[in-house]
Design a protein around this motif. Structure first.
Motif, PDB file in Angstrom:
ATOM      1  N   ARG A 106       0.826  -1.202   0.000  1.00 22.70           N
ATOM      2  CA  ARG A 106       0.000   0.000   0.000  1.00 22.70           C
ATOM      3  C   ARG A 106       0.862   1.255   0.000  1.00 22.70           C
ATOM      4  N   VAL A 107       2.126   1.118   0.343  1.00 29.65           N
ATOM      5  CA  VAL A 107       3.040   2.257   0.356  1.00 29.65           C
ATOM      6  C   VAL A 107       3.906   2.217  -0.897  1.00 29.65           C
ATOM      7  N   HIS A 108       3.784   3.244  -1.728  1.00 30.51           N
ATOM      8  CA  HIS A 108       4.595   3.336  -2.939  1.00 30.51           C
ATOM      9  C   HIS A 108       5.835   4.170  -2.636  1.00 30.51           C
ATOM     10  N   VAL A 109       6.994   3.615  -2.912  1.00 32.51           N
ATOM     11  CA  VAL A 109       8.254   4.315  -2.660  1.00 32.51           C
ATOM     12  C   VAL A 109       8.838   4.785  -3.989  1.00 32.51           C
ATOM     13  N   LEU A 131      19.834   5.633   6.915  1.00 33.58           N
ATOM     14  CA  LEU A 131      18.759   5.713   5.929  1.00 33.58           C
ATOM     15  C   LEU A 131      17.766   4.560   6.095  1.00 33.58           C
ATOM     16  N   GLU A 132      18.267   3.361   6.367  1.00 32.80           N
ATOM     17  CA  GLU A 132      17.380   2.214   6.571  1.00 32.80           C
ATOM     18  C   GLU A 132      16.421   2.466   7.728  1.00 32.80           C
ATOM     19  N   ARG A 133      16.959   2.961   8.853  1.00 30.95           N
ATOM     20  CA  ARG A 133      16.110   3.154  10.025  1.00 30.95           C
ATOM     21  C   ARG A 133      15.061   4.244   9.799  1.00 30.95           C
ATOM     22  N   VAL A 134      15.461   5.331   9.128  1.00 32.84           N
ATOM     23  CA  VAL A 134      14.511   6.419   8.895  1.00 32.84           C
ATOM     24  C   VAL A 134      13.447   5.987   7.884  1.00 32.84           C
ATOM     25  N   LEU A 135      13.835   5.241   6.852  1.00 35.10           N
ATOM     26  CA  LEU A 135      12.861   4.749   5.880  1.00 35.10           C
ATOM     27  C   LEU A 135      11.893   3.761   6.529  1.00 35.10           C
ATOM     28  N   ASP A 136      12.416   2.888   7.384  1.00 25.42           N
ATOM     29  CA  ASP A 136      11.552   1.964   8.125  1.00 25.42           C
ATOM     30  C   ASP A 136      10.528   2.737   8.961  1.00 25.42           C
ATOM     31  N   PHE A 137      11.012   3.778   9.601  1.00 27.03           N
ATOM     32  CA  PHE A 137      10.151   4.591  10.449  1.00 27.03           C
ATOM     33  C   PHE A 137       9.026   5.222   9.627  1.00 27.03           C
ATOM     34  N   CYS A 138       9.379   5.797   8.472  1.00 24.46           N
ATOM     35  CA  CYS A 138       8.376   6.437   7.616  1.00 24.46           C
ATOM     36  C   CYS A 138       7.350   5.424   7.127  1.00 24.46           C
ATOM     37  N   GLU A 139       7.819   4.272   6.670  1.00 28.27           N
ATOM     38  CA  GLU A 139       6.911   3.261   6.155  1.00 28.27           C
ATOM     39  C   GLU A 139       5.982   2.746   7.253  1.00 28.27           C
ATOM     40  N   GLY A 146      -0.090   5.205   0.923  1.00 29.32           N
ATOM     41  CA  GLY A 146       0.338   6.515   0.462  1.00 29.32           C
ATOM     42  C   GLY A 146       1.636   6.400  -0.312  1.00 29.32           C
ATOM     43  N   GLU A 147       2.284   7.518  -0.516  1.00 33.36           N
ATOM     44  CA  GLU A 147       3.543   7.540  -1.262  1.00 33.36           C
ATOM     45  C   GLU A 147       4.647   8.111  -0.394  1.00 33.36           C
ATOM     46  N   LEU A 148       5.772   7.436  -0.388  1.00 29.03           N
ATOM     47  CA  LEU A 148       6.978   7.942   0.262  1.00 29.03           C
ATOM     48  C   LEU A 148       7.900   8.412  -0.846  1.00 29.03           C
ATOM     49  N   ARG A 149       8.039   9.714  -0.984  1.00 28.16           N
ATOM     50  CA  ARG A 149       8.830  10.306  -2.071  1.00 28.16           C
ATOM     51  C   ARG A 149      10.176  10.775  -1.524  1.00 28.16           C
ATOM     52  N   ILE A 150      11.251  10.350  -2.162  1.00 29.86           N
ATOM     53  CA  ILE A 150      12.598  10.662  -1.694  1.00 29.86           C
ATOM     54  C   ILE A 150      13.319  11.472  -2.770  1.00 29.86           C
ATOM     55  N   THR A 151      13.859  12.614  -2.383  1.00 30.66           N
ATOM     56  CA  THR A 151      14.630  13.441  -3.296  1.00 30.66           C
ATOM     57  C   THR A 151      15.972  13.774  -2.657  1.00 30.66           C
ATOM     58  N   ALA A 152      16.948  14.056  -3.487  1.00 36.17           N
ATOM     59  CA  ALA A 152      18.281  14.401  -2.981  1.00 36.17           C
ATOM     60  C   ALA A 152      18.877  15.506  -3.845  1.00 36.17           C
TER      61      ALA A 152
END
Length: 230
Positions: A106-109, A131-139, A146-152
């Motif tokens: 259900r979560v699109h990354v 990064l792994e821990r923060v992404l896990d937290f967000c998901e 929803g969508e988890l959008r990552i930009t750099a």
């Protein structure tokens, strides 16, 4: 058997905690996880275990695995304090692994690949674990999808370059994320402790973390790291 006591207080005040204390804290968590798994298996061997214990034990082993991975990354940063890495390559690898092992479809990354980013003054294993821990937290927060959008990208401030990674959750978060990451962790989001510890480690390596929420409940966590002078 009694669960071993934690030697260091679980305080994440940026002004007092040291990398040695964070690593010692993680060693204790590993010891504690092994102890709990051992107790569960002992109950099963005595015929006192229930069918639900298998799921509980699997969750504890997953937590143990994460703690060991974090230890490898954090100890590397102490052993090689002058190490640098390519944040774009690390981010691409972490996002790819998250998509492969996705817990919830259900979560699109999605992520926007930067053209090029300067090296940052952070060990590659440490950045990967953060990064792994923060992404896990967000998901984990996006239970309703929803969508988890990552930009750099890169920033320049008074002649000093920084790498900026923004994780935007395009879904209403069920809790106050700023309190989870910068205050006392909630029992409702057990992954929050790992993310909070990871962000503290990043601060110890001259990183900066900020959080914002807009009027419709969407929110973003921004990580900034100092570019390496090398």
């Amino acid at each position: 058997m009694e669960i071993p006591d934690r030697k260091t207080p679980r305080s994440f005040d940026a002004g007092i905690i040291k990398m040695d204390d964070i690593i010692d804290d993680l060693f204790h968590d590993v010891q504690n996880s092994i102890h709990r798994v051992g107790m569960e298996l002992e109950l099963v061997s005595m015929g006192l275990g229930k069918s639900a214990d298998a799921a509980k034990t699997a969750e504890m082993i997953k937590l143990l695995e994460n703690n060991v991975r974090d230890l490898r990354g954090y100890i590397s940063s102490v052993q090689e304090p002058s190490a640098t890495c390519d944040p774009a390559a690390i981010l691409q690898s972490v996002v790819a692994n998250l998509q492969i092992g996705h817990r919830s479809r259900r979560v699109h990354v999605s992520w926007i690949s930067p053209e090029s980013l300067p090296l940052v003054a952070v060990h590659r294993k440490l950045l990967a674990r953060v990064l792994e821990r923060v992404l896990d937290f967000c998901e984990n927060l996006m239970q309703q999808g929803g969508e988890l959008r990552i930009t750099a990208g890169r920033q320049e401030d008074s002649g000093q370059f920084r790498v900026e990674i923004i994780l935007t959750m395009l879904a209403a978060a069920p809790i106050d994320i700023d309190k989870e990451l910068f205050g006392e962790p909630s029992a409702h989001v057990p992954i929050g402790l790992g993310a909070k510890r990871a962000l503290e480690v990043l601060r110890r390596h001259h990183g900066e973390i900020s959080f914002r929420r807009d009027s419709v409940g969407q929110c973003a966590i921004t990580l900034r790291m100092l570019a390496s002078p090398q």
